[in-house]
Design an enzyme around this catalytic site. Sequence first.
Site, PDB file in Angstrom:
ATOM      1  CB  CYS A 139     -99.680   1.995 -17.457  1.00  0.00           C
ATOM      2  SG  CYS A 139    -100.728   1.732 -18.822  1.00  0.00           S
TER       3      CYS A 139
ATOM      4  CG  HIS B 286     -95.387 -27.238 -29.874  1.00  0.00           C
ATOM      5  ND1 HIS B 286     -94.097 -27.306 -29.581  1.00  0.00           N
ATOM      6  CD2 HIS B 286     -95.414 -26.006 -30.098  1.00  0.00           C
ATOM      7  CE1 HIS B 286     -93.395 -26.200 -29.703  1.00  0.00           C
ATOM      8  NE2 HIS B 286     -94.340 -25.352 -30.049  1.00  0.00           N
TER       9      HIS B 286
END
Length: 631
Positions: free
Chosen positions: A27, A552
């Site tokens: 929604c 990372h």
Amino acid sequence: MADNGKIAKSVIANIGGSENVENAWHCVTRLRFNLADKDKVDLDAIKNTTGVMGAQFSGDQFQVIIGNSVDDVFNEVEQRLGGTGSAKSSPAADGKKESLVSKLMDIISGIFTPILPALAGTGLIKGVLALLVTLNWMSDKGSWYQVLYMISDSVFYFLPFFVAVSAARKFKTSEFLGLSIAGVLLYPTMVNAYNTVSGGGKVAPIKLFGILNVPYVNYTSSVIPIILAIWLLTYVYRWVKKWMPDTITMMFTPMVTLIIVVPITLVVLGPLGSYVGTGLATGISWLFVHAGPLAGLILGATFPLIVMTGMHYAFVPIIMNNFTVLGYDTTVSPINFITNVAQAGSVFAVAVRSKNKETRQLAISSGISALLGITEPAMYGINLKKKKPFYAALAAGGIAGAFVSFFGVRAYAMSGLSGLTALPVYISATNPMNLLWLVVGIVMSFILAFIFTLVVGFEDDEVKTATVAEKSATPTKTIGGVSILAPVQGQIEALDQVNDPTFAQGIMGKGMAIIPENGDVVAPISGSITVLPDTKHAIGITGDDGTELLIHVGIDTVELHGQYFEPAVKVNEHVEAGQALLHFDLAQIKAAGYDPTVMIIVTNSADFTDVLPMNESGIIYPNEQLLMGIR
């Protein structure tokens, strides 16, 4: 900024994987799921995911509250699920029974949520047209008016087509057969006959088998008749397909299904749905006319609680039905509007009174969002956490709800979001006071919530201040900035060149990349280890000076699940610049087909004036200066 891909990945993993998802949609602020096995959900893990405001079960529907970026997150979810149009099993496949109320709410939400954007867009156009005509800025006889009115009225007039598609997807049946049934309801023969009869004329009746009259009913803008028809279609289609030979099923199963479903719809379900809709609209209208202030008080004081459960979408068919039967909605739409504004009033009071900078910033941004009709950031981010501001908003919403109900404020079109952008749908040339009373209610709701929150107070977030000892312990910064060293040896590469959009686009923050020549990783700054996932492919460090870094190793190496990685530190461990953090097997990672590029990201780049690379290219060695964070 939250990584939408990571949010989607975490949510799917912690709801039991894609195989546990029967249906998914969203929604304005929430991801919504039907799950095969609710016991597989790790609720705490989802709630702790960065970018997730909250998560809850509402009946048999699981909801993940995201906020304004829900559409982007859902796109990531849908890609990982491979489409959500068909379920892998029925909701009761695991042998668990759903309550009737829960199942009904789930069906309503699943049908109407997807078509709200179309209704909202066209509804606002209709409101703007009313404003232009009222101010005499446009004639209702002109060509532009006619074109814009056709746009504004198209979705509402042909609503059975939209509902047919959405209902067919929810009930897991053929969308095109559903459209065929909607086409019969809105066929010119039916529409023209109804118009003639309602105008006092006469039309030759349609009789089935010579005895069954087909009532001439106005199905334009209707919702209940087509939902009942699609519900019947679901069972008839499955039944026919069971006994129809495979060699002819493609042609004859749809034919037989329509021959059965359409007559039953025209004679029984269609008229029944129309009468139910008329009775429902009349009854609710009667309630608000004769007990308006009381009804408005109760609904206004409880509507945010309904929003919390996600069941506010259950009101959508009532609102649509009111527009169809009455031409306006005087119940839910105005109440929803003023309760949203009440949440904004409370959260702005928090912004004024709080001494915590982060709390103030969050309160202001979520308050603006609430004024525009999206209240979840304000409710979950501020008001509910502090409790008293939420209670203040409930009280203000109840009082203002009673006020707008007393004056019978009406919405004349669907607005989608009940915020300031929806004001045009309350404009009426025949009822000029309607908008004025709404504005008074809005101002009342905001001011009352603001004052109530200031009066009852709240527990403010602690403002962390550095002690003299802490300040003296802060490392010396070079040339007015923070020096960030290289954690690995290798070839320097600009961050926007790496083969990962999340890093290349700077979504995680500014930084640099290094194509490593070996697998040794050392600390680029002194600080504490804050991130070390089970997959061991990344390490987060919060520096002693507040710099937040992410190292990372590789692209998509999370898929290795920790293989080829050996960390030398633990979470919460303090490390010094140059200290060994991690070793990875560079050769094995390359052999497995993964890009080993190491990204060094300043995840709190927004706290710096800029983050600059010390060199654009060339070979760099551990402990050489890689980046400079300018404060």
